[in-house]
Design an enzyme around this catalytic site. Structure first.
Site, PDB file in Angstrom:
ATOM      1  N   SER A   1       0.795  -1.237   0.000  1.00 53.64           N
ATOM      2  CA  SER A   1       0.000   0.000   0.000  1.00 53.64           C
ATOM      3  C   SER A   1       0.824   1.282   0.000  1.00 53.64           C
ATOM      4  O   SER A   1       0.262   2.362  -0.175  1.00 53.64           O
ATOM      5  CB  SER A   1      -0.951   0.023   1.192  1.00 53.64           C
TER       6      SER A   1
ATOM      7  N   LYS B   1       0.264   3.323  -2.948  1.00 52.80           N
ATOM      8  CA  LYS B   1      -0.922   4.175  -3.116  1.00 52.80           C
ATOM      9  C   LYS B   1      -0.555   5.666  -3.133  1.00 52.80           C
ATOM     10  O   LYS B   1      -1.303   6.492  -3.662  1.00 52.80           O
ATOM     11  CB  LYS B   1      -1.936   3.887  -1.997  1.00 52.80           C
TER      12      LYS B   1
ATOM     13  N   TYR C   1      -4.218  -3.015 -10.031  1.00 51.39           N
ATOM     14  CA  TYR C   1      -3.980  -2.691  -8.605  1.00 51.39           C
ATOM     15  C   TYR C   1      -3.016  -3.694  -7.965  1.00 51.39           C
ATOM     16  O   TYR C   1      -2.090  -3.301  -7.243  1.00 51.39           O
ATOM     17  CB  TYR C   1      -5.327  -2.678  -7.875  1.00 51.39           C
TER      18      TYR C   1
ATOM     19  N   TYR D   1      -4.451   3.609   8.035  1.00 57.45           N
ATOM     20  CA  TYR D   1      -5.790   3.033   8.236  1.00 57.45           C
ATOM     21  C   TYR D   1      -6.355   3.428   9.598  1.00 57.45           C
ATOM     22  O   TYR D   1      -6.200   4.563  10.026  1.00 57.45           O
ATOM     23  CB  TYR D   1      -5.756   1.503   8.072  1.00 57.45           C
TER      24      TYR D   1
ATOM     25  N   VAL E   1       1.191  -3.611   3.850  1.00 58.56           N
ATOM     26  CA  VAL E   1       1.188  -4.895   4.552  1.00 58.56           C
ATOM     27  C   VAL E   1       2.446  -5.733   4.274  1.00 58.56           C
ATOM     28  O   VAL E   1       2.622  -6.784   4.877  1.00 58.56           O
ATOM     29  CB  VAL E   1      -0.071  -5.755   4.260  1.00 58.56           C
TER      30      VAL E   1
HETATM   31  N1  GLU Z   1      -2.418  -5.218  -1.813  1.00 58.42           N
HETATM   32  C1  GLU Z   1      -2.857  -5.143  -0.462  1.00 58.42           C
HETATM   33  C2  GLU Z   1      -4.344  -5.348  -0.366  1.00 58.42           C
HETATM   34  O1  GLU Z   1      -5.064  -4.815  -1.140  1.00 58.42           O
HETATM   35  C3  GLU Z   1      -2.451  -3.811   0.111  1.00 58.42           C
HETATM   36  C4  GLU Z   1      -2.894  -3.604   1.522  1.00 58.42           C
HETATM   37  C5  GLU Z   1      -1.872  -2.874   2.354  1.00 58.42           C
HETATM   38  O2  GLU Z   1      -0.685  -2.863   2.043  1.00 58.42           O
HETATM   39  O3  GLU Z   1      -2.258  -2.296   3.361  1.00 58.42           O
HETATM   40  O4  GLU Z   1      -4.827  -6.052   0.455  1.00 58.42           O
END
Ligand code: GLU
Length: 301
Positions: free
Chosen positions: A61, A64, A188, A236, A254
């Site tokens: 993430s 992003k 994605y 988050y 993650v």
């Molecule tokens: N590719 C992961 C997902 O969509 C990213 C989530 C993350 O890194 O927090 O679950």
């Protein structure tokens, strides 16, 4: 700076309580949790590293942030008609608010919002073209052509991405996707599967800092706003906790990586694969807490 990083790596690196690696993506479940790396890129061009700072990891993430910059570059403020700017207080892959808020995700850093961002930079191009564009942006930011997508990780996530597929279909049901859920999800998952080292990530993060010595890839307003979103939504439902403990904008993934921006000063990357209950790197967060306390750096003065 080098002494501080060495000290943090020496104290935190061997710690027994390290959280648990993300196991919902099978390829990530294989990662050795006994790793810890940290890197800092400063305005004078110097980079200091400690621990496993040259080991590639899945940025997940953290991507992003780059995706948001790209999407804003494509459509500007129109993006905010399709995604909000408020912390969600929910886990990264929650579908709860999407129902209540009629397909407008709370922010671009939760998964639902990131799917909209990916859909936006995809526009009408092919996933290959769009991902090529994203990689060019990341490589230019890091000044490093050696940054690639890990296709095993992308495939592994795609095979088990039931929640993300559910989110994408939900968005489509509310008319908030322009491309098919399959195309958005494929793009994605490859975006999230970019591999980087702490050194590369710290260098790539410099575009989020204003000042001589830092690359200028964004307007000042856009840079400030991305930093604001990192501060309020970058971790988050653990974003408040991170702001409280570290006091600097950051974005976690993650894969256990965190990119942190010290405005005007430095871009910092830390990585340790074990996650806390919010899905953010446990030791990475602690390392940043120690780092911020020792340097006195904080956006709160
Ligand atoms: N590719 C992961 C997902 O969509 C990213 C989530 C993350 O890194 O927090 O679950």
């Amino acid at each position: 700076m080098q002494d501080l990083l060495d000290e943090i790596a020496a104290t935190l690196g061997p710690r027994p309580d390290r959280g648990s690696v993300a196991d919902y993506i099978p390829e990530l479940a294989k990662i050795d949790p006994q790793q810890f790396g940290m890197a800092i890129a400063l305005a004078d061009g110097s980079v200091h590293v400690a621990g496993d700072a040259d080991t590639p990891f899945s940025i997940q993430s953290v991507s992003k942030v780059f995706a948001l910059a790209l999407a804003l570059g494509k459509v500007g403020d129109q993006l905010w008609r399709r995604v909000g700017r408020e912390p969600s207080g929910q886990s990264f892959n929650s579908i709860l608010l999407l129902e209540r808020e009629e397909g407008i995700p709370r922010n671009p850093f939760i998964n639902a919002g990131a799917l909209v961002t990916t859909d936006t930079y995809l526009a009408l191009s092919s996933p290959r073209e769009a991902l090529g564009h994203l990689l060019r942006f990341v490589r230019a930011a890091a000044d490093d052509e050696g940054i690639h997508i890990n296709h095993d990780v992308a495939r592994s996530e795609l095979e088990t991405a039931h929640r993300n597929f559910a989110l994408a279909h939900y968005l489509a049901a509310f008319d908030n996707l322009h491309n098919s859920p399959d195309k958005v999800l494929g793009t994605y998952c490859h975006q999230c599967a970019i591999d980087m080292t702490c050194r590369q990530l710290a260098l790539a993060g410099r575009f989020l800092i204003e000042g001589a010595g830092f690359p200028r890839l964004l307007s000042r307003d856009r840079r400030r706003r991305i930093n604001a979103l990192m501060m309020t939504c970058g971790h988050y439902d653990g974003s408040g906790d991170f702001a409280f403990r570290v006091g600097l904008p950051g974005k976690s993934g993650v894969g256990g990586g965190i990119l942190v921006i010290a405005p005007g000063r430095a871009s910092i990357a830390v990585w340790s694969p074990g996650l806390n209950r919010y899905g953010n790197s446990l030791l990475g967060t602690e390392a940043m807490e120690v780092f911020a306390r020792r340097t006195g750096w904080s956006v709160f003065g």
